[in-house]
Write a protein that holds these residues in place. Structure first.
Motif, mmCIF file in Angstrom:
data_model
loop_
_atom_site.group_PDB
_atom_site.id
_atom_site.type_symbol
_atom_site.label_atom_id
_atom_site.label_comp_id
_atom_site.label_asym_id
_atom_site.label_seq_id
_atom_site.Cartn_x
_atom_site.Cartn_y
_atom_site.Cartn_z
ATOM 1 N N UNK A 1 0.826 -1.202 0.000
ATOM 2 C CA UNK A 1 0.000 0.000 0.000
ATOM 3 C C UNK A 1 0.863 1.257 0.000
ATOM 4 N N UNK A 2 1.938 1.246 0.771
ATOM 5 C CA UNK A 2 2.841 2.391 0.812
ATOM 6 C C UNK A 2 3.510 2.608 -0.548
ATOM 7 N N UNK A 3 3.972 1.539 -1.186
ATOM 8 C CA UNK A 3 4.596 1.658 -2.507
ATOM 9 C C UNK A 3 3.579 2.170 -3.531
ATOM 10 N N UNK A 4 2.350 1.666 -3.471
ATOM 11 C CA UNK A 4 1.303 2.127 -4.387
ATOM 12 C C UNK A 4 1.023 3.619 -4.202
ATOM 13 N N UNK A 5 0.950 4.065 -2.959
ATOM 14 C CA UNK A 5 0.725 5.492 -2.685
ATOM 15 C C UNK A 5 1.882 6.338 -3.207
ATOM 16 N N UNK A 6 3.101 5.874 -3.024
ATOM 17 C CA UNK A 6 4.255 6.627 -3.509
ATOM 18 C C UNK A 6 4.297 6.682 -5.031
ATOM 19 N N UNK A 7 3.908 5.590 -5.693
ATOM 20 C CA UNK A 7 3.876 5.567 -7.153
ATOM 21 C C UNK A 7 2.804 6.493 -7.711
ATOM 22 N N UNK A 8 1.734 6.689 -6.959
ATOM 23 C CA UNK A 8 0.662 7.581 -7.409
ATOM 24 C C UNK A 8 0.963 9.039 -7.093
ATOM 25 N N UNK A 9 2.092 9.308 -6.456
ATOM 26 C CA UNK A 9 2.477 10.685 -6.186
ATOM 27 C C UNK A 9 2.132 11.184 -4.804
ATOM 28 N N UNK A 10 1.548 10.344 -3.944
ATOM 29 C CA UNK A 10 1.209 10.772 -2.599
ATOM 30 C C UNK A 10 2.466 10.780 -1.749
ATOM 31 N N UNK A 11 2.709 11.857 -1.089
ATOM 32 C CA UNK A 11 3.852 11.967 -0.186
ATOM 33 C C UNK A 11 3.334 12.176 1.223
ATOM 34 N N UNK A 12 3.919 11.495 2.198
ATOM 35 C CA UNK A 12 3.442 11.671 3.570
ATOM 36 C C UNK A 12 3.673 13.104 4.046
#
Length: 109
Positions: A42-53
């Motif tokens: 899930x974290x990798x998917x979020x990072x690939x979609x451009x979401x940054x914490x």
């Protein structure tokens, strides 16, 4: 030849014993593996979609979680499991403890 030796003579235990340590540890913490793999995916998917914490709490929370993981690995695997077959492992575990404490302290700053 009585005076010859091989590199394998310096091993404290066989490779089979070493891999059995990992198998026993994985059996002991079994339900955690699928959950952690799903969280990582899930974290990798979020990072690939451009979401940054972002946020004031997320960075410290991640540092605290990573510090806790290092403390857990040092205590549970290195000190308790690996320590049964390697006399230096409990001392090596202190490096894991120091890393975990430093990461946790970084999260609290």
């Amino acid at each position: 030849m009585a005076g010859t030796w091989a590199l394998e003579d310096l091993l404290l235990f066989s490779p089979r014993v070493y891999w059995r340590l990992f198998a026993l540890e994985n059996e002991a913490v079994w339900p955690a593996q699928p959950l952690l793999l799903a969280a990582g995916a899930l974290l990798v998917l979020c990072l690939l979609r451009g979401w940054r914490p972002t946020g004031r709490w997320l960075g410290p929370a991640l540092a605290l979680a990573l510090g806790a993981a290092w403390l857990w690995a040092g205590w549970q695997f290195v000190a308790l499991r690996y320590g049964t077959v390697n006399w230096a492992a409990p001392t090596l575990a202190w490096g894991f403890y120091a890393e975990g404490a430093l990461l946790a302290a970084l999260g609290l700053l």
